[in-house]
Design a protein around this motif. Structure first.
Motif, PDB file in Angstrom:
ATOM      1  N   SER A  16       0.818  -1.216   0.000  1.00 47.22           N
ATOM      2  CA  SER A  16       0.000   0.000   0.000  1.00 47.22           C
ATOM      3  C   SER A  16       0.851   1.266   0.000  1.00 47.22           C
ATOM      4  O   SER A  16       0.336   2.367   0.087  1.00 47.22           O
ATOM      5  N   ASP A  17       2.192   1.081  -0.059  1.00 51.82           N
ATOM      6  CA  ASP A  17       3.118   2.210  -0.144  1.00 51.82           C
ATOM      7  C   ASP A  17       2.924   3.182   1.025  1.00 51.82           C
ATOM      8  O   ASP A  17       2.820   4.385   0.866  1.00 51.82           O
ATOM      9  N   SER A  18       2.885   2.590   2.243  1.00 55.99           N
ATOM     10  CA  SER A  18       2.668   3.408   3.441  1.00 55.99           C
ATOM     11  C   SER A  18       3.955   3.694   4.210  1.00 55.99           C
ATOM     12  O   SER A  18       3.960   3.874   5.408  1.00 55.99           O
ATOM     13  N   GLY A  19       5.061   3.678   3.489  1.00 61.63           N
ATOM     14  CA  GLY A  19       6.311   4.047   4.132  1.00 61.63           C
ATOM     15  C   GLY A  19       6.967   2.845   4.798  1.00 61.63           C
ATOM     16  O   GLY A  19       6.862   1.719   4.342  1.00 61.63           O
ATOM     17  N   GLU A  20       7.655   3.102   5.898  1.00 59.77           N
ATOM     18  CA  GLU A  20       8.351   2.049   6.625  1.00 59.77           C
ATOM     19  C   GLU A  20       7.536   1.625   7.841  1.00 59.77           C
ATOM     20  O   GLU A  20       7.605   2.233   8.900  1.00 59.77           O
ATOM     21  N   PRO A  21       6.707   0.596   7.710  1.00 55.83           N
ATOM     22  CA  PRO A  21       5.859   0.201   8.827  1.00 55.83           C
ATOM     23  C   PRO A  21       6.664  -0.479   9.924  1.00 55.83           C
ATOM     24  O   PRO A  21       7.626  -1.204   9.658  1.00 55.83           O
ATOM     25  N   GLY A  22       6.269  -0.260  11.161  1.00 55.48           N
ATOM     26  CA  GLY A  22       6.866  -0.976  12.273  1.00 55.48           C
ATOM     27  C   GLY A  22       5.988  -2.155  12.632  1.00 55.48           C
ATOM     28  O   GLY A  22       4.942  -1.985  13.233  1.00 55.48           O
ATOM     29  N   VAL A  23       6.386  -3.348  12.232  1.00 58.01           N
ATOM     30  CA  VAL A  23       5.595  -4.549  12.490  1.00 58.01           C
ATOM     31  C   VAL A  23       6.470  -5.536  13.254  1.00 58.01           C
ATOM     32  O   VAL A  23       7.592  -5.821  12.847  1.00 58.01           O
ATOM     33  N   ALA A  24       5.958  -6.039  14.368  1.00 60.35           N
ATOM     34  CA  ALA A  24       6.715  -6.963  15.206  1.00 60.35           C
ATOM     35  C   ALA A  24       5.762  -8.013  15.757  1.00 60.35           C
ATOM     36  O   ALA A  24       4.550  -7.845  15.748  1.00 60.35           O
ATOM     37  N   THR A  25       6.307  -9.110  16.237  1.00 63.23           N
ATOM     38  CA  THR A  25       5.488 -10.070  16.978  1.00 63.23           C
ATOM     39  C   THR A  25       5.368  -9.582  18.424  1.00 63.23           C
ATOM     40  O   THR A  25       6.196  -8.798  18.907  1.00 63.23           O
ATOM     41  N   VAL A  26       4.348 -10.053  19.115  1.00 64.66           N
ATOM     42  CA  VAL A  26       4.159  -9.667  20.521  1.00 64.66           C
ATOM     43  C   VAL A  26       5.372 -10.090  21.354  1.00 64.66           C
ATOM     44  O   VAL A  26       5.905  -9.313  22.151  1.00 64.66           O
ATOM     45  N   THR A  27       5.825 -11.330  21.136  1.00 70.14           N
ATOM     46  CA  THR A  27       6.971 -11.831  21.898  1.00 70.14           C
ATOM     47  C   THR A  27       8.226 -11.012  21.604  1.00 70.14           C
ATOM     48  O   THR A  27       8.978 -10.647  22.511  1.00 70.14           O
ATOM     49  N   GLY A  28       8.456 -10.713  20.313  1.00 69.58           N
ATOM     50  CA  GLY A  28       9.634  -9.932  19.948  1.00 69.58           C
ATOM     51  C   GLY A  28       9.589  -8.522  20.496  1.00 69.58           C
ATOM     52  O   GLY A  28      10.606  -7.960  20.916  1.00 69.58           O
ATOM     53  N   LEU A  29       8.399  -7.922  20.506  1.00 70.87           N
ATOM     54  CA  LEU A  29       8.246  -6.570  21.043  1.00 70.87           C
ATOM     55  C   LEU A  29       8.557  -6.542  22.530  1.00 70.87           C
ATOM     56  O   LEU A  29       9.288  -5.673  23.014  1.00 70.87           O
ATOM     57  N   LEU A  30       7.997  -7.483  23.291  1.00 70.03           N
ATOM     58  CA  LEU A  30       8.197  -7.497  24.745  1.00 70.03           C
ATOM     59  C   LEU A  30       9.641  -7.812  25.127  1.00 70.03           C
ATOM     60  O   LEU A  30      10.154  -7.307  26.121  1.00 70.03           O
ATOM     61  N   SER A  31      10.302  -8.660  24.323  1.00 69.88           N
ATOM     62  CA  SER A  31      11.683  -9.033  24.640  1.00 69.88           C
ATOM     63  C   SER A  31      12.696  -7.991  24.191  1.00 69.88           C
ATOM     64  O   SER A  31      13.856  -8.009  24.624  1.00 69.88           O
ATOM     65  N   GLY A  32      12.286  -7.076  23.294  1.00 75.30           N
ATOM     66  CA  GLY A  32      13.209  -6.098  22.744  1.00 75.30           C
ATOM     67  C   GLY A  32      13.910  -6.562  21.487  1.00 75.30           C
ATOM     68  O   GLY A  32      14.685  -5.805  20.899  1.00 75.30           O
ATOM     69  N   ALA A  33      13.654  -7.804  21.051  1.00 79.06           N
ATOM     70  CA  ALA A  33      14.293  -8.311  19.835  1.00 79.06           C
ATOM     71  C   ALA A  33      13.709  -7.679  18.582  1.00 79.06           C
ATOM     72  O   ALA A  33      14.356  -7.667  17.538  1.00 79.06           O
ATOM     73  N   GLU A  34      12.476  -7.160  18.659  1.00 71.41           N
ATOM     74  CA  GLU A  34      11.826  -6.508  17.529  1.00 71.41           C
ATOM     75  C   GLU A  34      11.201  -5.208  18.017  1.00 71.41           C
ATOM     76  O   GLU A  34      11.013  -4.995  19.218  1.00 71.41           O
ATOM     77  N   GLY A  35      10.874  -4.347  17.056  1.00 74.17           N
ATOM     78  CA  GLY A  35      10.182  -3.122  17.416  1.00 74.17           C
ATOM     79  C   GLY A  35      11.116  -2.004  17.836  1.00 74.17           C
ATOM     80  O   GLY A  35      12.340  -2.086  17.659  1.00 74.17           O
ATOM     81  N   ALA A  61       0.197 -11.943  28.910  1.00 72.34           N
ATOM     82  CA  ALA A  61       0.748 -11.149  27.813  1.00 72.34           C
ATOM     83  C   ALA A  61       0.061  -9.789  27.729  1.00 72.34           C
ATOM     84  O   ALA A  61       0.715  -8.759  27.494  1.00 72.34           O
ATOM     85  N   ALA A  62      -1.261  -9.760  27.935  1.00 68.44           N
ATOM     86  CA  ALA A  62      -1.988  -8.487  27.891  1.00 68.44           C
ATOM     87  C   ALA A  62      -1.531  -7.557  29.009  1.00 68.44           C
ATOM     88  O   ALA A  62      -1.372  -6.345  28.801  1.00 68.44           O
ATOM     89  N   ALA A  63      -1.310  -8.118  30.185  1.00 70.51           N
ATOM     90  CA  ALA A  63      -0.839  -7.294  31.303  1.00 70.51           C
ATOM     91  C   ALA A  63       0.555  -6.733  31.024  1.00 70.51           C
ATOM     92  O   ALA A  63       0.828  -5.549  31.274  1.00 70.51           O
ATOM     93  N   LEU A  64       1.440  -7.569  30.479  1.00 66.94           N
ATOM     94  CA  LEU A  64       2.795  -7.097  30.165  1.00 66.94           C
ATOM     95  C   LEU A  64       2.766  -5.988  29.124  1.00 66.94           C
ATOM     96  O   LEU A  64       3.507  -5.000  29.228  1.00 66.94           O
ATOM     97  N   LEU A  65       1.917  -6.143  28.112  1.00 66.17           N
ATOM     98  CA  LEU A  65       1.828  -5.119  27.078  1.00 66.17           C
ATOM     99  C   LEU A  65       1.337  -3.788  27.645  1.00 66.17           C
ATOM    100  O   LEU A  65       1.931  -2.741  27.389  1.00 66.17           O
ATOM    101  N   THR A  66       0.247  -3.837  28.386  1.00 69.48           N
ATOM    102  CA  THR A  66      -0.317  -2.589  28.901  1.00 69.48           C
ATOM    103  C   THR A  66       0.617  -1.923  29.907  1.00 69.48           C
ATOM    104  O   THR A  66       0.743  -0.698  29.935  1.00 69.48           O
ATOM    105  N   GLU A  67       1.285  -2.727  30.720  1.00 74.89           N
ATOM    106  CA  GLU A  67       2.235  -2.158  31.685  1.00 74.89           C
ATOM    107  C   GLU A  67       3.449  -1.548  30.995  1.00 74.89           C
ATOM    108  O   GLU A  67       4.125  -0.680  31.566  1.00 74.89           O
ATOM    109  N   SER A  68       3.732  -1.990  29.764  1.00 71.85           N
ATOM    110  CA  SER A  68       4.916  -1.494  29.042  1.00 71.85           C
ATOM    111  C   SER A  68       4.645  -0.233  28.242  1.00 71.85           C
ATOM    112  O   SER A  68       5.575   0.340  27.680  1.00 71.85           O
ATOM    113  N   LEU A  69       3.386   0.208  28.180  1.00 70.86           N
ATOM    114  CA  LEU A  69       3.064   1.389  27.383  1.00 70.86           C
ATOM    115  C   LEU A  69       3.396   2.666  28.142  1.00 70.86           C
ATOM    116  O   LEU A  69       3.138   2.766  29.344  1.00 70.86           O
ATOM    117  N   PRO A  70       3.965   3.653  27.472  1.00 70.65           N
ATOM    118  CA  PRO A  70       4.249   4.929  28.146  1.00 70.65           C
ATOM    119  C   PRO A  70       2.963   5.722  28.372  1.00 70.65           C
ATOM    120  O   PRO A  70       1.934   5.468  27.736  1.00 70.65           O
TER     121      PRO A  70
END
Length: 339
Positions: A16-35, A61-70
Protein backbone atom coordinates in the motif's frame (compact mmCIF):
# COMPACT_ATOMS: atom_id res chain seq x y z
CA UNK A 1 1.62 -13.37 17.26
CA UNK A 2 3.99 -15.24 14.96
CA UNK A 3 6.53 -14.42 12.27
CA UNK A 4 4.24 -15.62 9.46
CA UNK A 5 1.53 -13.15 10.46
CA UNK A 6 4.08 -10.40 10.94
CA UNK A 7 5.57 -10.95 7.49
CA UNK A 8 2.21 -11.14 5.72
CA UNK A 9 0.96 -7.94 7.34
CA UNK A 10 4.23 -6.12 6.63
CA UNK A 11 3.88 -7.16 2.98
CA UNK A 12 0.36 -5.66 2.88
CA UNK A 13 1.65 -2.37 4.25
CA UNK A 14 4.52 -2.29 1.77
CA UNK A 15 2.09 -3.00 -1.08
CA UNK A 16 0.00 0.00 0.00
CA UNK A 17 3.12 2.21 -0.14
CA UNK A 18 2.67 3.41 3.44
CA UNK A 19 6.31 4.05 4.13
CA UNK A 20 8.35 2.05 6.63
CA UNK A 21 5.86 0.20 8.83
CA UNK A 22 6.87 -0.98 12.27
CA UNK A 23 5.60 -4.55 12.49
CA UNK A 24 6.71 -6.96 15.21
CA UNK A 25 5.49 -10.07 16.98
CA UNK A 26 4.16 -9.67 20.52
CA UNK A 27 6.97 -11.83 21.90
CA UNK A 28 9.63 -9.93 19.95
CA UNK A 29 8.25 -6.57 21.04
CA UNK A 30 8.20 -7.50 24.74
CA UNK A 31 11.68 -9.03 24.64
CA UNK A 32 13.21 -6.10 22.74
CA UNK A 33 14.29 -8.31 19.83
CA UNK A 34 11.83 -6.51 17.53
CA UNK A 35 10.18 -3.12 17.42
CA UNK A 36 11.34 0.26 18.71
CA UNK A 37 12.83 -0.91 22.01
CA UNK A 38 12.28 0.88 25.32
CA UNK A 39 12.80 4.43 26.45
CA UNK A 40 14.87 5.66 29.41
CA UNK A 41 12.05 4.81 31.83
CA UNK A 42 11.67 1.26 30.54
CA UNK A 43 8.47 1.82 28.58
CA UNK A 44 8.07 0.88 24.93
CA UNK A 45 9.24 3.79 22.76
CA UNK A 46 5.99 4.28 20.83
CA UNK A 47 2.88 6.43 20.71
CA UNK A 48 0.47 3.90 19.19
CA UNK A 49 0.38 0.12 19.55
CA UNK A 50 -2.00 -1.92 17.37
CA UNK A 51 -2.27 -5.59 18.34
CA UNK A 52 -3.67 -7.82 15.58
CA UNK A 53 -5.22 -11.22 16.35
CA UNK A 54 -5.92 -9.83 19.82
CA UNK A 55 -8.05 -12.85 20.90
CA UNK A 56 -4.72 -14.70 21.17
CA UNK A 57 -3.62 -12.47 24.07
CA UNK A 58 -3.81 -14.29 27.37
CA UNK A 59 -4.01 -12.33 30.63
CA UNK A 60 -0.26 -12.43 31.26
CA UNK A 61 0.75 -11.15 27.81
CA UNK A 62 -1.99 -8.49 27.89
CA UNK A 63 -0.84 -7.29 31.30
CA UNK A 64 2.79 -7.10 30.16
CA UNK A 65 1.83 -5.12 27.08
CA UNK A 66 -0.32 -2.59 28.90
CA UNK A 67 2.24 -2.16 31.69
CA UNK A 68 4.92 -1.49 29.04
CA UNK A 69 3.06 1.39 27.38
CA UNK A 70 4.25 4.93 28.15
CA UNK A 71 1.86 7.55 29.53
CA UNK A 72 -0.30 9.00 26.77
CA UNK A 73 0.16 6.10 24.35
CA UNK A 74 -2.87 4.64 22.56
CA UNK A 75 -3.64 0.92 22.43
CA UNK A 76 -5.80 -0.61 19.66
CA UNK A 77 -6.81 -4.28 19.93
CA UNK A 78 -8.06 -5.80 16.68
CA UNK A 79 -9.28 -9.29 16.00
CA UNK A 80 -12.05 -11.70 15.18
CA UNK A 81 -14.02 -12.59 18.34
CA UNK A 82 -15.25 -15.82 16.72
CA UNK A 83 -11.89 -17.63 16.64
CA UNK A 84 -10.46 -19.94 19.28
CA UNK A 85 -9.14 -18.11 22.33
CA UNK A 86 -5.56 -17.89 23.56
CA UNK A 87 -3.62 -20.98 24.57
CA UNK A 88 -2.92 -19.30 27.91
CA UNK A 89 -5.52 -18.37 30.55
CA UNK A 90 -8.30 -15.83 30.18
CA UNK A 91 -10.30 -14.30 27.34
CA UNK A 92 -9.04 -10.75 27.42
CA UNK A 93 -10.48 -9.59 24.09
CA UNK A 94 -13.94 -11.08 24.77
CA UNK A 95 -14.03 -9.63 28.31
CA UNK A 96 -13.14 -6.16 27.03
CA UNK A 97 -15.84 -6.36 24.37
CA UNK A 98 -18.45 -7.48 26.90
CA UNK A 99 -17.51 -4.79 29.43
CA UNK A 100 -17.84 -1.97 26.83
CA UNK A 101 -15.36 0.15 28.79
CA UNK A 102 -13.66 1.51 25.67
CA UNK A 103 -14.71 2.55 22.14
CA UNK A 104 -15.52 -0.29 19.74
CA UNK A 105 -15.57 -0.36 15.95
CA UNK A 106 -17.09 -3.45 14.30
CA UNK A 107 -16.41 -4.52 10.72
CA UNK A 108 -19.12 -6.73 9.25
CA UNK A 109 -17.48 -7.24 5.85
CA UNK A 110 -16.91 -10.97 5.29
CA UNK A 111 -14.27 -12.47 3.06
CA UNK A 112 -15.53 -12.67 -0.54
CA UNK A 113 -16.82 -15.71 -2.37
CA UNK A 114 -18.09 -19.11 -1.24
CA UNK A 115 -15.46 -19.46 1.51
CA UNK A 116 -16.41 -16.11 3.02
CA UNK A 117 -20.09 -17.02 2.86
CA UNK A 118 -19.48 -20.39 4.52
CA UNK A 119 -17.31 -19.02 7.36
CA UNK A 120 -19.67 -16.08 7.98
CA UNK A 121 -22.56 -18.51 8.34
CA UNK A 122 -20.61 -20.61 10.83
CA UNK A 123 -19.87 -17.50 12.88
CA UNK A 124 -23.62 -16.88 13.06
CA UNK A 125 -24.30 -20.48 14.13
CA UNK A 126 -25.44 -21.91 10.79
CA UNK A 127 -23.70 -24.39 8.52
CA UNK A 128 -24.99 -23.40 5.10
CA UNK A 129 -24.58 -25.16 1.76
CA UNK A 130 -22.74 -22.75 -0.52
CA UNK A 131 -22.44 -22.83 -4.28
CA UNK A 132 -18.79 -23.30 -5.24
CA UNK A 133 -18.52 -23.49 -9.03
CA UNK A 134 -14.76 -23.08 -8.84
CA UNK A 135 -14.41 -25.92 -6.30
CA UNK A 136 -13.63 -23.40 -3.55
CA UNK A 137 -15.32 -25.79 -1.08
CA UNK A 138 -15.30 -29.58 -1.48
CA UNK A 139 -16.82 -32.12 0.94
CA UNK A 140 -15.22 -35.60 0.97
CA UNK A 141 -17.33 -38.13 2.94
CA UNK A 142 -15.43 -40.97 4.66
CA UNK A 143 -16.59 -44.02 6.61
CA UNK A 144 -13.66 -44.79 8.91
CA UNK A 145 -10.26 -43.63 10.12
CA UNK A 146 -8.28 -45.52 7.49
CA UNK A 147 -10.26 -43.96 4.68
CA UNK A 148 -9.89 -40.52 6.28
CA UNK A 149 -6.08 -40.81 6.29
CA UNK A 150 -6.00 -42.18 2.74
CA UNK A 151 -8.25 -39.44 1.33
CA UNK A 152 -6.33 -36.70 3.17
CA UNK A 153 -3.02 -37.80 1.68
CA UNK A 154 -4.65 -38.10 -1.73
CA UNK A 155 -6.06 -34.57 -1.51
CA UNK A 156 -2.78 -32.96 -0.45
CA UNK A 157 -0.49 -34.85 -2.79
CA UNK A 158 -2.67 -35.14 -5.89
CA UNK A 159 -6.23 -33.77 -6.02
CA UNK A 160 -5.67 -30.20 -4.76
CA UNK A 161 -2.52 -29.58 -6.86
CA UNK A 162 -4.17 -31.02 -9.98
CA UNK A 163 -7.68 -29.56 -9.67
CA UNK A 164 -7.02 -26.31 -7.79
CA UNK A 165 -3.42 -25.54 -8.76
CA UNK A 166 -2.17 -25.25 -5.18
CA UNK A 167 1.00 -27.29 -4.56
CA UNK A 168 1.30 -29.65 -1.60
CA UNK A 169 3.73 -27.34 0.21
CA UNK A 170 1.05 -24.60 0.28
CA UNK A 171 -1.73 -26.88 1.54
CA UNK A 172 -2.29 -27.23 5.28
CA UNK A 173 -4.09 -30.10 7.00
CA UNK A 174 -6.03 -29.31 10.20
CA UNK A 175 -7.43 -31.96 12.56
CA UNK A 176 -8.91 -31.76 16.08
CA UNK A 177 -6.13 -33.44 18.11
CA UNK A 178 -2.65 -34.94 18.17
CA UNK A 179 -3.55 -38.51 19.15
CA UNK A 180 -5.84 -41.14 17.72
CA UNK A 181 -6.02 -42.84 14.36
CA UNK A 182 -6.52 -39.53 12.51
CA UNK A 183 -4.66 -37.11 14.79
CA UNK A 184 -1.70 -35.00 13.75
CA UNK A 185 0.79 -37.77 14.54
CA UNK A 186 -0.90 -40.33 12.27
CA UNK A 187 -1.56 -37.84 9.47
CA UNK A 188 1.97 -36.42 9.58
CA UNK A 189 3.45 -39.92 9.41
CA UNK A 190 1.34 -40.72 6.34
CA UNK A 191 2.05 -37.36 4.67
CA UNK A 192 5.80 -37.61 5.30
CA UNK A 193 5.88 -41.09 3.78
CA UNK A 194 4.20 -39.74 0.64
CA UNK A 195 5.74 -36.26 0.33
CA UNK A 196 9.22 -36.46 1.89
CA UNK A 197 10.22 -40.04 2.75
CA UNK A 198 13.49 -40.51 4.56
CA UNK A 199 15.21 -42.28 7.43
CA UNK A 200 14.58 -39.49 9.95
CA UNK A 201 18.11 -39.69 11.31
CA UNK A 202 17.82 -36.60 13.48
CA UNK A 203 15.02 -37.22 15.94
CA UNK A 204 12.76 -38.51 13.19
CA UNK A 205 13.32 -35.52 10.88
CA UNK A 206 14.89 -35.11 7.44
CA UNK A 207 15.77 -32.03 5.35
CA UNK A 208 12.63 -30.77 3.64
CA UNK A 209 10.22 -31.94 6.35
CA UNK A 210 7.46 -29.47 7.24
CA UNK A 211 7.54 -28.81 10.98
CA UNK A 212 5.70 -27.08 13.80
CA UNK A 213 8.11 -25.58 16.30
CA UNK A 214 6.88 -24.64 19.79
CA UNK A 215 9.58 -22.47 21.41
CA UNK A 216 7.28 -21.83 24.39
CA UNK A 217 3.98 -23.32 25.61
CA UNK A 218 1.08 -22.09 23.49
CA UNK A 219 3.30 -20.71 20.71
CA UNK A 220 3.63 -22.56 17.41
CA UNK A 221 5.74 -21.48 14.44
CA UNK A 222 5.60 -23.43 11.20
CA UNK A 223 8.57 -23.98 8.92
CA UNK A 224 10.87 -26.53 7.30
CA UNK A 225 13.91 -28.57 8.25
CA UNK A 226 17.03 -27.29 6.50
CA UNK A 227 19.68 -29.61 7.91
CA UNK A 228 21.01 -31.17 11.11
CA UNK A 229 24.50 -31.04 12.58
CA UNK A 230 26.29 -30.95 15.94
CA UNK A 231 24.57 -27.64 16.80
CA UNK A 232 21.12 -29.14 16.45
CA UNK A 233 18.20 -29.13 14.03
CA UNK A 234 18.35 -26.16 11.65
CA UNK A 235 14.92 -24.81 10.68
CA UNK A 236 13.62 -22.09 8.41
CA UNK A 237 10.52 -20.52 9.99
CA UNK A 238 8.88 -17.69 8.01
CA UNK A 239 12.26 -16.81 6.53
CA UNK A 240 14.07 -16.86 9.89
CA UNK A 241 16.87 -19.30 10.67
CA UNK A 242 16.20 -21.21 13.90
CA UNK A 243 18.50 -23.76 15.54
CA UNK A 244 16.92 -26.20 18.00
CA UNK A 245 19.49 -27.97 20.21
CA UNK A 246 19.37 -31.76 19.98
CA UNK A 247 18.12 -32.17 23.55
CA UNK A 248 15.11 -29.93 22.85
CA UNK A 249 14.01 -31.39 19.51
CA UNK A 250 11.76 -34.09 20.94
CA UNK A 251 9.91 -31.63 23.22
CA UNK A 252 9.54 -28.66 20.87
CA UNK A 253 9.44 -29.87 17.24
CA UNK A 254 6.70 -31.89 15.53
CA UNK A 255 6.04 -32.60 11.89
CA UNK A 256 3.80 -29.88 10.48
CA UNK A 257 1.92 -31.09 7.42
CA UNK A 258 -0.99 -31.50 9.85
CA UNK A 259 -1.76 -29.10 12.72
CA UNK A 260 -4.54 -28.64 15.24
CA UNK A 261 -6.80 -25.61 14.85
CA UNK A 262 -5.25 -24.07 17.99
CA UNK A 263 -1.82 -24.27 16.33
CA UNK A 264 -3.18 -22.78 13.10
CA UNK A 265 -4.81 -19.66 14.60
CA UNK A 266 -3.41 -16.48 13.09
CA UNK A 267 -2.20 -18.13 9.88
CA UNK A 268 -3.77 -18.57 6.44
CA UNK A 269 -2.87 -20.91 3.59
CA UNK A 270 -3.95 -21.00 -0.08
CA UNK A 271 -5.55 -24.42 0.50
CA UNK A 272 -6.67 -26.17 3.69
CA UNK A 273 -7.84 -29.74 4.27
CA UNK A 274 -9.89 -30.04 7.47
CA UNK A 275 -10.16 -33.63 8.71
CA UNK A 276 -13.16 -34.57 10.86
CA UNK A 277 -12.94 -38.28 11.77
CA UNK A 278 -15.85 -40.00 13.48
CA UNK A 279 -14.19 -40.00 16.90
CA UNK A 280 -13.80 -36.19 16.76
CA UNK A 281 -17.51 -35.45 17.14
CA UNK A 282 -17.23 -34.65 20.85
CA UNK A 283 -14.31 -32.26 20.29
CA UNK A 284 -16.08 -29.94 17.87
CA UNK A 285 -17.44 -26.51 18.74
CA UNK A 286 -18.48 -23.46 16.77
CA UNK A 287 -15.17 -21.61 17.47
CA UNK A 288 -13.18 -24.70 16.43
CA UNK A 289 -15.03 -25.10 13.12
CA UNK A 290 -14.98 -21.33 12.48
CA UNK A 291 -11.22 -21.21 13.08
CA UNK A 292 -10.34 -24.32 11.07
CA UNK A 293 -12.51 -23.48 8.05
CA UNK A 294 -11.38 -19.84 8.15
CA UNK A 295 -7.70 -20.69 7.59
CA UNK A 296 -8.29 -21.23 3.83
CA UNK A 297 -7.71 -18.44 1.32
CA UNK A 298 -8.63 -20.14 -1.97
CA UNK A 299 -9.76 -23.69 -1.33
CA UNK A 300 -11.21 -25.78 1.51
CA UNK A 301 -11.60 -29.56 1.46
CA UNK A 302 -13.47 -31.17 4.37
CA UNK A 303 -12.79 -34.86 4.99
CA UNK A 304 -16.12 -35.48 6.65
CA UNK A 305 -16.79 -38.45 8.91
CA UNK A 306 -18.84 -36.92 11.75
CA UNK A 307 -22.23 -36.78 9.98
CA UNK A 308 -24.73 -34.57 11.87
CA UNK A 309 -22.25 -33.74 14.65
CA UNK A 310 -20.81 -30.96 12.48
CA UNK A 311 -23.99 -28.85 12.01
CA UNK A 312 -24.92 -29.54 15.66
CA UNK A 313 -21.56 -28.26 16.86
CA UNK A 314 -21.89 -25.10 14.74
CA UNK A 315 -25.44 -24.44 15.94
CA UNK A 316 -25.29 -25.55 19.56
CA UNK A 317 -21.75 -25.81 21.00
CA UNK A 318 -20.25 -22.44 22.02
CA UNK A 319 -16.77 -21.86 23.42
CA UNK A 320 -16.05 -23.44 26.79
CA UNK A 321 -16.34 -20.82 29.54
CA UNK A 322 -13.25 -19.32 31.13
CA UNK A 323 -13.23 -17.42 34.40
CA UNK A 324 -10.74 -14.78 35.51
CA UNK A 325 -10.97 -11.66 37.65
CA UNK A 326 -10.89 -9.39 34.61
CA UNK A 327 -14.69 -9.00 34.17
CA UNK A 328 -14.99 -7.97 37.83
CA UNK A 329 -12.15 -5.46 37.50
CA UNK A 330 -13.70 -4.03 34.33
CA UNK A 331 -17.20 -3.72 35.77
CA UNK A 332 -18.24 -0.11 36.43
CA UNK A 333 -17.91 0.83 40.07
CA UNK A 334 -21.28 1.96 41.43
CA UNK A 335 -20.89 4.39 44.34
CA UNK A 336 -22.58 3.33 47.54
CA UNK A 337 -25.78 5.18 48.44
CA UNK A 338 -25.57 7.70 51.30
CA UNK A 339 -27.04 7.02 54.70
Amino acid sequence: HGPAGRNSFAALLEASDSGEPGVATVTGLLSGAEGPGRDAEGALALDLLVVLDAPQLDVEAAALLTESLPDGARLVLAGDPGVLWSAGPGRVFADLLAARVCPQVASRRPDPGPLGELVSGIGAGELIAVEAPGKEVVIVPVRDAGEAVHRTVQLVADSVPRAIGVPAEETQVITPGHGGAVGTRALNAALKERLNPGPGRFGGFDPGDRIAHSPAPGRTVTGRVVRADAEGLHLSCAGEAVVVPKERVERTVRHGWALTAHQAVGCRWPAVVVVLPGDAAGLLSRPWVYTAFGRADRHLSVVHGVEQALPRAVAEVPAKPRTTRLPVLLAPQVPAADG
